[in-house]
Design an enzyme around this catalytic site. Structure first.
Site, PDB file in Angstrom:
ATOM      1  N   TYR A  67       0.825  -1.215   0.000  1.00  0.00           N
ATOM      2  CA  TYR A  67       0.000   0.000   0.000  1.00  0.00           C
ATOM      3  C   TYR A  67       0.856   1.260   0.000  1.00  0.00           C
ATOM      4  O   TYR A  67       0.640   2.186  -0.788  1.00  0.00           O
ATOM      5  CB  TYR A  67      -0.922  -0.018   1.214  1.00  0.00           C
ATOM      6  CG  TYR A  67      -1.721   1.253   1.400  1.00  0.00           C
ATOM      7  CD1 TYR A  67      -2.898   1.462   0.694  1.00  0.00           C
ATOM      8  CD2 TYR A  67      -1.283   2.245   2.272  1.00  0.00           C
ATOM      9  CE1 TYR A  67      -3.632   2.632   0.851  1.00  0.00           C
ATOM     10  CE2 TYR A  67      -2.004   3.414   2.440  1.00  0.00           C
ATOM     11  CZ  TYR A  67      -3.168   3.610   1.734  1.00  0.00           C
ATOM     12  OH  TYR A  67      -3.881   4.768   1.893  1.00  0.00           O
ATOM     13  N   ASP A  99      -3.568  10.095   2.357  1.00  0.00           N
ATOM     14  CA  ASP A  99      -3.608   8.757   2.938  1.00  0.00           C
ATOM     15  C   ASP A  99      -4.653   8.760   4.045  1.00  0.00           C
ATOM     16  O   ASP A  99      -4.339   8.626   5.223  1.00  0.00           O
ATOM     17  CB  ASP A  99      -2.209   8.427   3.474  1.00  0.00           C
ATOM     18  CG  ASP A  99      -2.097   7.008   3.968  1.00  0.00           C
ATOM     19  OD1 ASP A  99      -3.060   6.243   3.829  1.00  0.00           O
ATOM     20  OD2 ASP A  99      -1.034   6.663   4.510  1.00  0.00           O
ATOM     21  N   SER A 100      -5.897   8.923   3.651  1.00  0.00           N
ATOM     22  CA  SER A 100      -6.943   9.270   4.607  1.00  0.00           C
ATOM     23  C   SER A 100      -7.698   8.051   5.119  1.00  0.00           C
ATOM     24  O   SER A 100      -7.694   6.988   4.507  1.00  0.00           O
ATOM     25  CB  SER A 100      -7.930  10.244   3.964  1.00  0.00           C
ATOM     26  OG  SER A 100      -8.462   9.689   2.788  1.00  0.00           O
TER      27      SER A 100
END
Length: 371
Positions: free
Chosen positions: A100, A194-195
């Site tokens: 990721y 990157d929430s």
């Protein structure tokens, strides 16, 4: 505040005994002893009936800290190494966190010809920031996160914990949307959001909006667009295409990106075993089309990263294109069925699909399925 990078749904903090480790003659006492030594960190999704969990041998975490926002824990698993857990939800592991975080950083940075100023919203574990710093062109990184306690725990517990000591990094303990309001327009070459998830579902499957939903609003998207330079690139966490409500949202977020002015917005798929369904993705949005020699520049820059001893373990330059190739059903849903009329005319696919009304689709208005 560090993010729930996976679709939250109904979060079950399961600290339960698992599976008999002996034959059926094993006593109840032995079962209870085994249960006390093993538990799961898992999530259940009533929307699909899907449950995924990771087995932890020792129920006692390596560290536990309650911040003003969430319970922070770090556990250990023999295969996945150290595991960051927030409010009972797995955030990353040492073994597969590369998937990721490398893709969140390198996809937008490589898409930009010469990224110098970068904003990272969220990602309090610091892994994305580590990957951003591998690019020698980067001279400044603003890292904005709400929960300072997460950052302090990750500094102590993870091998990339020194990223905030790099002189190029400026840490801001603030709300991401509020910070963006105070930034001058056209400040950044790349913004990485990157929430956390914008919503969850309760026990009966009803949608519940979460505070981070503001980061997926049209107002915030417009703000992100304004803060990028004319050739700027945005990357946002965009959930899993395997979950129906997420898949619907991906198309809507892509539409929002076009609505505020981006010339392209594409969904990239990421394989990661410890996230629900083993898959998550991101949307890369661009304010201008790439340069003609972009691919050659990417290869040279990646070689420079490798030669500096900072090689990635998941990302490589071919993923700059191939990660955007999705299953047929997903591309129909996200990009519009009309794109495939020339490939599958027998399906009677619609030429007037609403997603194509603006004529915006993968740079040149067509999707090349085959070389």
């Amino acid at each position: 505040m560090l993010l729930r990078k996976c679709q939250s749904a109904t979060i079950l903090r399961l600290v339960i005994g698992l599976f008999c480790l002996t034959a059926s003659a094993t006593s109840q006492t032995d079962h209870e002893a085994a249960a006390s030594r093993h538990h799961n960190i898992g999530e259940y999704f009533p929307e699909t009936g899907f449950y995924q969990g990771l087995r932890i041998k020792d129920s006692k975490p390596l560290i536990r800290k309650q911040s003003p926002y969430q319970l922070i824990e770090v556990h250990h698993n023999p295969h996945f190494g150290r595991i960051l857990v927030l409010d009972g939800v797995l955030q990353l592991t040492e073994r597969d966190g590369n998937a990721y975080n490398e893709m969140m950083a390198h996809l937008p940075l490589m898409q930009h010809p010469n990224p110098k100023r970068v904003l990272v919203i969220g990602g309090g574990d610091g892994y994305v920031v580590q990957e951003v710093l591998k690019h020698e062109s980067v001279v400044h990184v603003d890292h904005v996160d709400l929960d300072e306690d997460v950052i302090q725990v990750c500094k102590l517990m993870f091998p990339w914990g020194a990223v905030w000591d790099d002189p190029r990094v400026k840490l801001h303990i603030k709300d991401g949307a509020a910070f963006l309001d105070q930034v001058a327009d056209q400040t950044y070459d790349v913004i990485i959001q990157d929430s956390s998830d914008p919503w969850t579902h309760d026990e009966i499957g009803e949608r519940v909006d979460l505070p981070s939903s503001v980061l997926y609003s049209v107002e915030h998207f417009a703000n992100l667009y304004r803060k990028l330079k004319p050739n700027g690139v945005l990357n946002i966490q965009a959930e899993s295409l395997q979950i129906p409500s997420d898949l619907e949202a991906i198309g809507k977020w892509r539409d929002l990106a076009f609505h505020v002015g981006f010339v392209e917005a594409r969904y990239a798929s990421i394989m990661i075993s410890t996230y629900p369904t083993g898959q998550i993705g991101c949307i890369v949005a661009e304010k201008s089309a790439p340069l003609p020699n972009q691919e050659e520049l990417m290869r040279k820059r990646f070689a420079s990263i490798c030669n500096a001893g900072k090689a990635t373990t998941y990302y490589h330059p071919r993923l700059q294109n191939s990660s955007f190739d999705l299953p047929f059903w997903a591309e129909k849903e996200i990009y519009g069925r009309g794109l495939f009329d020339s490939v599958c005319p027998s399906e009677g696919l619609l030429r007037d699909d609403s997603r194509l009304a603006s004529g915006r689709s993968l740079y040149d208005g067509s999707l090349r399925l085959f070389p």
